[in-house]
Design an enzyme around this catalytic site. Structure first.
Site, PDB file in Angstrom:
ATOM      1  N   HIS A 184       0.905  -1.216   0.021  1.00  0.00           N
ATOM      2  CA  HIS A 184       0.111   0.072   0.033  1.00  0.00           C
ATOM      3  C   HIS A 184       0.861   1.059   0.073  1.00  0.00           C
ATOM      4  CE1 HIS A 184      -3.683  -2.022   1.948  1.00  0.00           C
ATOM      5  NE2 HIS A 184      -4.026  -1.590   0.813  1.00  0.00           N
ATOM      6  N   CYS A 278      -2.412   2.664   9.050  1.00  0.00           N
ATOM      7  CA  CYS A 278      -3.273   1.698   8.728  1.00  0.00           C
ATOM      8  C   CYS A 278      -4.516   1.764   9.546  1.00  0.00           C
ATOM      9  CB  CYS A 278      -2.694   0.463   8.637  1.00  0.00           C
ATOM     10  SG  CYS A 278      -1.245   0.225   7.618  1.00  0.00           S
TER      11      CYS A 278
END
Ligand code: ARG
Length: 285
Positions: A184, A278
């Site tokens: 990511h 996150c």
């Protein structure tokens, strides 16, 4: 011995570091009541390694308390049994101008999280846009000033970058991720404020690296060691930067540049392949 109180002779680093300004943040988090690792969708995850859900909750609570202590407005979405990755709220969507672009997850294991987060956005007054393209929210979309940096290569499809550009009317810059451990964008870039970022060069292909070098010549370059504990996966209010406690070199570089790094230990959540950022979705009204 005399004590020198002359402000013109204070230590060089303190004198040269720019003054940073904290801006109050509003974020969404999800308590890891059902956190565990039972599938493997990134190299960090190994279902054979046991997880400790109560330790995950305790570590997450430290992050929550840190944000509250910084004066952030922290909202919570209810965790759902059977969705162990829901704690990684950054993937639940991307929110600017009160518009919430929903997530459409790559792997079936996480797909039910998309509607769950969209329900929360609707119930809390956001204008929800149901996504057409595969995308994992703020895991791959990072707002830096008025520009959106957008990751692709492992999760979000590049078509989602066009979708985001059309929704928000802001420039979107596509960056290609090449290392599966940094799957990511928020594992490879940290946004520090409206003009500054930190990143890991080896996470990107050459053309993307050229873009980053050109746009952010003064960026902090983090070490492989710090990146390897997801040190870049951090969250800044413009002055206070909440980072992985073990990312010592990054911590020093932040301090030199006038930021206030605050270390937290999320070792248990690292077993799922996530860190500070996150667990944090920024809500921009
Ligand atoms: N286990 C999760 C996954 O692989 C971790 C997500 C981390 N989130 C993030 N924003 N980088 O999807």
């Amino acid at each position: 011995m005399t004590i020198d109180l002359d402000p013109t002779t204070t230590p060089a680093t303190a004198a040269l570091a720019p003054v940073r300004t904290a801006v109050k943040r509003t974020v969404l988090m999800c308590k890891p009541d059902y956190f565990t690792v039972v599938y493997r969708i990134n190299p960090w995850m190994d279902p054979a390694i046991p997880t400790d859900t109560s330790l995950a909750v305790a570590q997450w609570q430290t992050l929550y308390d840190t944000y509250v202590g910084l004066g952030f407005d922290v909202h919570l979405i209810d965790p759902i049994d059977g969705l162990p990755d829901m704690v990684y709220a950054a993937n639940g969507g991307f929110v600017i101008d009160n518009i919430a672009y929903g997530a459409a997850f790559t792997y079936p294991e996480r797909q039910p999280e998309g509607p769950a987060y969209m329900d929360w956005f609707r119930a809390n007054g956001f204008d929800v846009r149901v996504p057409v393209e595969i995308n994992e929210g703020e895991g791959d979309f990072l707002l830096v000033g008025d520009v959106i940096l957008a990751g692709t290569g492992f999760r979000s499809a590049s078509n989602s970058h066009e979708e985001v550009s059309a929704i928000y009317g802001r420039p979107v810059i596509t960056l290609n991720l090449v290392n599966p451990s940094f799957y990511h964008l928020d594992t490879a870039i940290a946004v520090l404020d409206d003009t500054n970022i930190a990143y890991l060069p080896s996470a990107f292909d050459e053309p993307s690296l050229a873009v980053l070098r050109e746009r952010y010549p003064d960026a902090i370059i983090v070490t492989e060691e710090d990146a390897a504990i997801l040190g870049l996966n951090s969250y800044s209010d413009g002055y206070n930067v909440v980072i992985a406690a073990r990312a010592k070199d990054f911590e020093g570089q932040l301090r030199e540049r006038g930021y206030n790094p605050i270390g937290v230990d999320l070792s248990e959540l690292l077993l799922g392949g996530g860190g500070v950022k996150c667990c944090t979705l920024e809500l921009r009204r």
